[in-house]
Design a protein around this motif. Sequence first.
Motif, mmCIF file in Angstrom:
data_model
loop_
_atom_site.group_PDB
_atom_site.id
_atom_site.type_symbol
_atom_site.label_atom_id
_atom_site.label_comp_id
_atom_site.label_asym_id
_atom_site.label_seq_id
_atom_site.Cartn_x
_atom_site.Cartn_y
_atom_site.Cartn_z
ATOM 1 N N GLU A 74 15.472 28.533 18.836
ATOM 2 C CA GLU A 74 15.130 29.932 18.840
ATOM 3 C C GLU A 74 13.677 29.311 19.389
ATOM 4 O O GLU A 74 12.431 30.467 18.574
ATOM 5 C CB GLU A 74 14.745 30.382 17.221
ATOM 6 C CG GLU A 74 16.492 31.063 16.782
ATOM 7 C CD GLU A 74 16.829 31.554 15.377
ATOM 8 O OE1 GLU A 74 16.428 33.113 15.794
ATOM 9 O OE2 GLU A 74 16.661 30.863 14.777
ATOM 10 N N ILE A 95 11.531 32.186 19.520
ATOM 11 C CA ILE A 95 10.925 32.960 18.315
ATOM 12 C C ILE A 95 9.798 32.516 17.637
ATOM 13 O O ILE A 95 8.842 32.954 17.492
ATOM 14 C CB ILE A 95 12.145 33.442 17.364
ATOM 15 C CG1 ILE A 95 12.932 34.529 17.939
ATOM 16 C CG2 ILE A 95 11.081 34.394 15.876
ATOM 17 C CD1 ILE A 95 14.114 34.929 17.262
ATOM 18 N N TYR A 96 10.328 30.871 17.606
ATOM 19 C CA TYR A 96 8.830 30.736 17.065
ATOM 20 C C TYR A 96 8.581 29.299 17.777
ATOM 21 O O TYR A 96 7.807 28.492 16.859
ATOM 22 C CB TYR A 96 10.081 29.753 15.826
ATOM 23 C CG TYR A 96 10.758 29.975 14.793
ATOM 24 C CD1 TYR A 96 9.789 31.710 13.396
ATOM 25 C CD2 TYR A 96 11.609 30.380 14.761
ATOM 26 C CE1 TYR A 96 10.664 32.317 12.965
ATOM 27 C CE2 TYR A 96 12.716 30.697 13.859
ATOM 28 C CZ TYR A 96 12.016 31.857 13.265
ATOM 29 O OH TYR A 96 12.360 33.157 11.935
ATOM 30 N N SER A 135 5.830 33.756 14.137
ATOM 31 C CA SER A 135 6.583 35.184 14.233
ATOM 32 C C SER A 135 5.663 36.578 13.456
ATOM 33 O O SER A 135 5.679 36.199 13.033
ATOM 34 C CB SER A 135 8.087 34.631 14.563
ATOM 35 O OG SER A 135 8.861 35.634 13.280
ATOM 36 N N ARG A 142 10.153 42.610 13.669
ATOM 37 C CA ARG A 142 11.925 41.571 13.318
ATOM 38 C C ARG A 142 12.664 42.693 11.832
ATOM 39 O O ARG A 142 12.086 43.804 12.196
ATOM 40 C CB ARG A 142 11.094 40.518 12.741
ATOM 41 C CG ARG A 142 10.855 39.646 13.880
ATOM 42 C CD ARG A 142 10.752 37.971 13.645
ATOM 43 N NE ARG A 142 11.739 36.977 13.701
ATOM 44 C CZ ARG A 142 12.093 35.698 12.878
ATOM 45 N NH1 ARG A 142 10.993 35.952 12.324
ATOM 46 N NH2 ARG A 142 13.405 35.966 12.815
#
Length: 152
Positions: free
Chosen positions: A24, A27-28, A107, A112
């Motif tokens: 991911e 996202i990160y 994030s 989210r």
Amino acid sequence: MPATKMKSILVIHGPNLNRLGRREPEIYGRHTLADIDAELVQAGNALGVDVQTFQSNHEGELVDRIQQAAEEVDGLIINPAAYTHTSVALRDALLMLDIPVIEVHLSNIYRREAFRHHSMTAPAATGQIAGLGKNGYLLALEALVRMATDAP
Ligand code: CA2
């Protein structure tokens, strides 16, 4: 920068953050936790502050390290990761500290899933930074030092 009373800062990372950079990345980010920790230690050196880092996937170990911080450091940066949203134990441990605490999220938890919008731990922190990736940790470090620095 004038002399700071902030001599020692602990950075705590919660569960799964030891896997950063591997999944991911959208996202990160692409940095590993080792990259981030090394950058924080280097930034600490430049600011004249000792930076220690700690990661655990276990809630009790995180509580133990927070309790230890009360005796050892002048400021705390914490990304409680998933425990942000669930942990009364971490919140209570943070509330026992008399040092400034900054909660950091890589994030933007507020854009989210709804379950990430609530932080159990944020009310026990001095402030929070979310959504700025690894720069959030570096800004938190600088903020802690500035907060403890006599104005010229
Ligand atoms: O954005 C953040 O920093 C979070 O604290 C990260 C947590 C998440 O549960 C929070 O809601 C927000 C998750 C950390 C998981 O770390 C991963 C590492 C590598 C690959 C995937 C996830």
